[in-house]
Design a protein around this motif. Structure first.
Motif, mmCIF file in Angstrom:
data_model
loop_
_atom_site.group_PDB
_atom_site.id
_atom_site.type_symbol
_atom_site.label_atom_id
_atom_site.label_comp_id
_atom_site.label_asym_id
_atom_site.label_seq_id
_atom_site.Cartn_x
_atom_site.Cartn_y
_atom_site.Cartn_z
ATOM 1 N N GLU A 191 51.058 40.764 -83.259
ATOM 2 C CA GLU A 191 49.649 40.485 -83.548
ATOM 3 C C GLU A 191 49.264 40.977 -84.928
ATOM 4 O O GLU A 191 48.453 40.358 -85.626
ATOM 5 C CB GLU A 191 48.746 41.128 -82.481
ATOM 6 C CG GLU A 191 47.274 40.932 -82.812
ATOM 7 C CD GLU A 191 46.318 41.359 -81.705
ATOM 8 O OE1 GLU A 191 46.734 41.441 -80.537
ATOM 9 O OE2 GLU A 191 45.140 41.594 -82.035
ATOM 10 N N THR A 212 39.723 37.633 -83.725
ATOM 11 C CA THR A 212 41.163 37.746 -84.000
ATOM 12 C C THR A 212 41.863 36.389 -83.899
ATOM 13 O O THR A 212 42.933 36.195 -84.455
ATOM 14 C CB THR A 212 41.800 38.756 -83.016
ATOM 15 O OG1 THR A 212 41.137 40.013 -83.154
ATOM 16 C CG2 THR A 212 43.278 38.970 -83.289
ATOM 17 N N MET A 213 41.239 35.441 -83.187
ATOM 18 C CA MET A 213 41.881 34.128 -83.051
ATOM 19 C C MET A 213 41.899 33.339 -84.348
ATOM 20 O O MET A 213 42.660 32.379 -84.482
ATOM 21 C CB MET A 213 41.174 33.324 -81.962
ATOM 22 C CG MET A 213 41.464 33.859 -80.563
ATOM 23 S SD MET A 213 41.083 32.655 -79.297
ATOM 24 C CE MET A 213 39.300 32.732 -79.289
ATOM 25 N N PHE A 214 41.064 33.716 -85.305
ATOM 26 C CA PHE A 214 41.022 32.942 -86.543
ATOM 27 C C PHE A 214 42.068 33.435 -87.532
ATOM 28 O O PHE A 214 42.169 34.633 -87.792
ATOM 29 C CB PHE A 214 39.615 32.996 -87.153
ATOM 30 C CG PHE A 214 38.613 32.323 -86.274
ATOM 31 C CD1 PHE A 214 38.465 30.947 -86.315
ATOM 32 C CD2 PHE A 214 37.877 33.041 -85.346
ATOM 33 C CE1 PHE A 214 37.578 30.303 -85.456
ATOM 34 C CE2 PHE A 214 36.993 32.415 -84.482
ATOM 35 C CZ PHE A 214 36.849 31.032 -84.543
ATOM 36 N N ALA A 215 42.852 32.491 -88.052
ATOM 37 C CA ALA A 215 43.866 32.828 -89.046
ATOM 38 C C ALA A 215 43.186 33.267 -90.337
ATOM 39 O O ALA A 215 42.108 32.761 -90.668
ATOM 40 C CB ALA A 215 44.752 31.612 -89.301
ATOM 41 N N ALA A 270 47.001 31.941 -75.866
ATOM 42 C CA ALA A 270 47.248 32.977 -76.871
ATOM 43 C C ALA A 270 46.227 34.104 -76.737
ATOM 44 O O ALA A 270 46.562 35.297 -76.837
ATOM 45 C CB ALA A 270 47.188 32.358 -78.273
ATOM 46 N N ILE A 298 53.011 36.512 -79.346
ATOM 47 C CA ILE A 298 52.872 37.681 -78.480
ATOM 48 C C ILE A 298 53.460 37.394 -77.109
ATOM 49 O O ILE A 298 53.134 36.400 -76.489
ATOM 50 C CB ILE A 298 51.382 38.069 -78.311
ATOM 51 C CG1 ILE A 298 50.799 38.525 -79.642
ATOM 52 C CG2 ILE A 298 51.223 39.158 -77.252
ATOM 53 C CD1 ILE A 298 49.317 38.815 -79.575
ATOM 54 N N ASN A 322 45.167 31.820 -85.541
ATOM 55 C CA ASN A 322 45.958 32.943 -86.049
ATOM 56 C C ASN A 322 47.367 32.853 -85.443
ATOM 57 O O ASN A 322 47.562 33.111 -84.255
ATOM 58 C CB ASN A 322 45.251 34.231 -85.622
ATOM 59 C CG ASN A 322 45.975 35.488 -86.055
ATOM 60 O OD1 ASN A 322 47.087 35.441 -86.570
ATOM 61 N ND2 ASN A 322 45.319 36.617 -85.852
ATOM 62 N N GLN A 323 48.326 32.470 -86.251
ATOM 63 C CA GLN A 323 49.663 32.169 -85.732
ATOM 64 C C GLN A 323 50.350 33.398 -85.138
ATOM 65 O O GLN A 323 51.261 33.281 -84.322
ATOM 66 C CB GLN A 323 50.532 31.550 -86.837
ATOM 67 C CG GLN A 323 49.988 30.219 -87.364
ATOM 68 C CD GLN A 323 50.006 29.113 -86.317
ATOM 69 O OE1 GLN A 323 51.044 28.806 -85.743
ATOM 70 N NE2 GLN A 323 48.844 28.512 -86.036
ATOM 71 N N LYS A 324 49.888 34.560 -85.563
ATOM 72 C CA LYS A 324 50.515 35.785 -85.037
ATOM 73 C C LYS A 324 50.318 35.910 -83.535
ATOM 74 O O LYS A 324 51.111 36.520 -82.844
ATOM 75 C CB LYS A 324 49.915 37.011 -85.727
ATOM 76 C CG LYS A 324 50.223 37.091 -87.210
ATOM 77 C CD LYS A 324 49.346 38.158 -87.861
ATOM 78 C CE LYS A 324 49.304 37.984 -89.364
ATOM 79 N NZ LYS A 324 48.134 38.666 -89.949
ATOM 80 N N LEU A 325 49.217 35.332 -83.046
ATOM 81 C CA LEU A 325 48.950 35.445 -81.612
ATOM 82 C C LEU A 325 49.935 34.610 -80.792
ATOM 83 O O LEU A 325 50.185 34.905 -79.626
ATOM 84 C CB LEU A 325 47.526 34.993 -81.280
ATOM 85 C CG LEU A 325 46.360 35.779 -81.878
ATOM 86 C CD1 LEU A 325 45.055 35.337 -81.232
ATOM 87 C CD2 LEU A 325 46.530 37.281 -81.669
ATOM 88 N N LEU A 326 50.458 33.575 -81.416
ATOM 89 C CA LEU A 326 51.307 32.659 -80.651
ATOM 90 C C LEU A 326 52.636 33.292 -80.273
ATOM 91 O O LEU A 326 53.315 32.838 -79.360
ATOM 92 C CB LEU A 326 51.550 31.369 -81.446
ATOM 93 C CG LEU A 326 50.300 30.514 -81.686
ATOM 94 C CD1 LEU A 326 50.658 29.291 -82.523
ATOM 95 C CD2 LEU A 326 49.679 30.074 -80.362
ATOM 96 N N ALA A 330 47.235 36.188 -73.797
ATOM 97 C CA ALA A 330 48.429 37.010 -74.036
ATOM 98 C C ALA A 330 48.060 38.256 -74.827
ATOM 99 O O ALA A 330 48.493 39.369 -74.509
ATOM 100 C CB ALA A 330 49.486 36.191 -74.783
#
Lengths: 477, 477
Positions: free
Chosen positions: B182, A153-156, A320, B19, B13-17, A323
């Motif tokens: 997320e 999930t960490m990969f964009a 991240a 959260i 993955n910018q969505k994680l930033l 979180a």
């Protein structure tokens, strides 16, 4: 009645539509149907279904380890302690409950897991590798699947307008393909070399990377060692090659090492240890390594415990990750108890040791016997080929399927291996998963079977493969 | 040493930033730090930290239910059965293990959960609502968080080029905002009406929908009933209004009903029952309703068990949901045992009943006493306002913060409620979560506190609030 649903196949998250997980797919559903038919008395040429679809040792008759289960029982219900329970079990439970808020496994733990258990994991890893390990790098999850998905999930989905790709082996474990589908990441397949005992060839890695790079940016590489479904254990040299390759292409390494305790004779080299020993820039690379209690000797699949060791992540990246994990609260605390027992087993001299050692020896003996029998049996069936099985709990034999059978499969809209496995199921009751579910070089056909059944059942299954295949050849040659 | 990580804050993955999960956020981290300081002997104006940040009853001293824990212990280790264990516990364990492959909780269950447990859930729901329920509609998970995320995952980020939005209440439980972040879904906030006991006004729903529709397509509405953090229980009439609103706008309803067993006196109406009773098109709408063992009387947070009842999904949508779930194998089988106990409690006449009933009465008494005390105490502090607390396990009082204190907060880069909670923590050791973590109408300030502490600790905490607030007013007025 409302005429149309608000959530439809057209407007649903389209990524979900392409998820396939063959291990629990159509062939298992048919097996379950057959089981119900047998219960109802429908006549079949076999008395019962033999499930060999999933790596689930307890389902195949492996007995749980007494030490683990006694710890679980007392951790859940400390009032059940009695003189009959060994003192080291009671001591272990005291240690664990000491780390649970108010001494209850029913309280949430920290989202990364109990501090005690993470410390025990670090001690295990340090002893395994002779390389320092820190509890701060350990993140517990509900099995390896959970933490593998969390890391992916960490990969964009895209970076600089290019889709992100992750290299995975073929054959692979379909958790990877399924999760990449769900997350919208591109899979970049590299082929394991069946002719060289499923080795991982650097030239093939380069080819796969170059091919994927034409339309995507390759971000990470997954290595499954020991292999699933292939059962090989990588040599140290091969691991070094992978690390160098990853370094050259700036790839994040994901090492699925869940079968590290299911090896018959070869030495296991962790990616962490090899990177450390290589030194230089390699010792500074990021790494995610996965372990689970569902595999190894404990094989407590149903209790959902595993962890990832995450090394050298950039601080904001790690924040991240944490979180996102915190939102899901924490993994099962009883699962964490299992992990504690697996990381710190009963030691010689402790009251539980003798029974533990006997149980462990039995598990190891079954693995050694079954891998040897499977290897020899498969290679003795005409048209079958099977590489040596170093470990895991699977065999992945290649099967020649006659042209006429391939045509019959196509007529039914099935791939030849799917057709083969379906006929095997219908005629013998043996449920294995077609190679299509894991991947195979075009024009070759395989299936994955678990091999840890009780001896009689295993022999019965081996006999079924032989008899079925000879009939099949006769029918379609 | 490698100079740069391959995974960076820029390419992650910018969505994680984005959260944020305040319940385990910075204020908890500071509380943990203070706990360590206290251990080291650093002088503080209080002897210990009182944690009131998270709805974790066992952590607040609630004792586990004996029946549940005896079932867990025997399910893990059937050999521990003895004459001292009540017969209904032993019978329950036999039933559960009968449904586990090879009688081991260490074998995987079906990915949706054991058939037995799903049947028990259906029986519970049918009895609760007087509406038929089917085990096929029940999908177990690792707590409600897990299945809530799984349901939200079904929504595409975009449909026809427009981003998808999900309506959530303000205040809300930050699982929703965090998970929407997320998944890349837009949140469309609707305000609960604090002046009307946190009611859900249809006009506000329309306003929020219209506002979000300018740039997004609203796909679903989340309702939290009983409210978290707000503690209100919706009237039947209010639920009907929500259902009609959702019908008119073709929204998928997600009913977070996890606190349904934590209600002091008002009746609980499930969305399912109300939709059924409304009949007509409403009875044909899709619905996802969530329940968890982490809440209710059992409050076994650490054992991670919950479920979603998914009603009337389009078949291909349901198939996609199931495929995504299958990849993650199954939820903890011991967690499923807890759910079994919660869905089918000891009944009058059974050996475990008397103790169970006494334990249940104690839990109910604590909830009734604490909600009443919290309500009265908060409304007796100058500048505090608190709506009646119908249920849940929280209070969410509003606090007037003097203008000078708001300036002091801004100087520190904090919101006024964050500043207030941080000062409260530093001066009294009481750890509560600022309203910013849940949402609040602009210009109002709140905090969420759990209220299920033991009586003495609870009274101490209430005294802290009063004393701290009076000092705070004196300092900043």
């Amino acid at each position: 009645m409302k005429l149309e649903a608000s959530l439809t196949a057209d407007n649903i998250n389209q990524k979900l539509l392409s998820i396939e997980y063959a291990v629990r797919g159509p062939i298992l559903q048919r097996a379950q149907q057959i089981e119900r038919e047998l219960q109802k008395g429908v006549p079949k040429p076999f008395p019962r279904v033999v499930r060999a679809n999933i790596g689930d040792c307890h389902a195949l008759g492996q007995k749980p380890f007494t030490f683990i289960r006694q710890v679980l029982a007392l951790a859940a219900c400390p009032e059940m302690a009695s003189a009959a329970v060994p003192e080291d079990v009671q001591q272990r439970v005291r240690e664990i409950l000491e780390d649970c808020t108010q001494g209850s496994v029913g309280a949430y733990s920290p989202s990364g897991g109990l501090a005690l258990v993470r410390r025990r994991v670090a001690e295990f890893l340090a002893a395994r590798d002779g390389v320092p390990a820190s509890a701060d790098d350990i993140h517990l999850g509900s099995g390896a699947s959970d933490v593998i998905k969390a890391v992916l999930t960490m990969f964009a989905e895209q970076v600089d307008g290019k889709p992100s790709a992750v290299m995975i082996p073929v054959p692979q474990y379909p958790l990877f393909s399924g999760t990449l589908s769900e997350l919208g990441l591109v899979r970049a397949d590299y082929q394991l070399d069946e002719e060289r005992a499923w080795a991982l060839q650097p030239s093939e890695l380069e080819r796969a990377h170059a091919a994927a790079s034409q339309h995507a940016r390759v971000r990470a590489i997954v290595v499954i060692n020991p292999g699933n479904p292939t059962g090989q254990v990588l040599t140290r040299e091969n691991i070094e090659e992978v690390i160098k390759f990853a370094y050259q292409h700036d790839l994040f390494i994901m090492a699925d090492e869940v079968y590290q305790e299911n090896i018959v004779s070869k030495p296991f080299h962790s990616f962490k240890k090899v990177m450390h020993e290589m030194g230089g820039p390699y010792a500074g690379m990021e790494l995610a390594s996965f372990v689970t209690c569902s595999k190894g000797w404990a094989a407590e699949c149903g209790l959902r415990a595993g962890f990832v060791e995450l090394l050298r992540l950039a601080p904001r990246v790690l924040a991240a990750f944490r979180a996102a994990r915190a939102v899901m609260q924490c993994p099962s605390v009883l699962g964490q108890c299992v992990l504690d027992c697996v990381m710190k087993r009963p030691a010689p001299g402790e009251p539980s040791y003798a029974q533990f050692a006997a149980e462990l020896a039995a598990v190891r003996r079954v693995l050694a016997e079954r891998t040897a029998t499977a290897y020899h049996t498969f290679n003795s069936i005409p048209g079958y080929f099977c590489n040596p099985i170093d470990g895991s709990m699977f065999a992945y034999p290649r099967v020649d399927i006659p042209e006429r059978a391939q045509e019959a499969a196509r007529d039914l809209g099935l791939s030849p291996d799917e057709f083969y496995c379906l006929r095997l199921l219908e005629e013998t009751g043996v449920c294995v998963i077609p190679g299509t579910g894991f991947g195979q070089r075009a024009g070759t056909f395989h299936f994955r079977t678990t091999i840890l059944h009780p001896r009689d059942e295993f022999q019965h299954m081996m006999d079924c493969f032989r008899r079925f295949h000879l009939d099949f050849l006769e029918k379609y040659s």
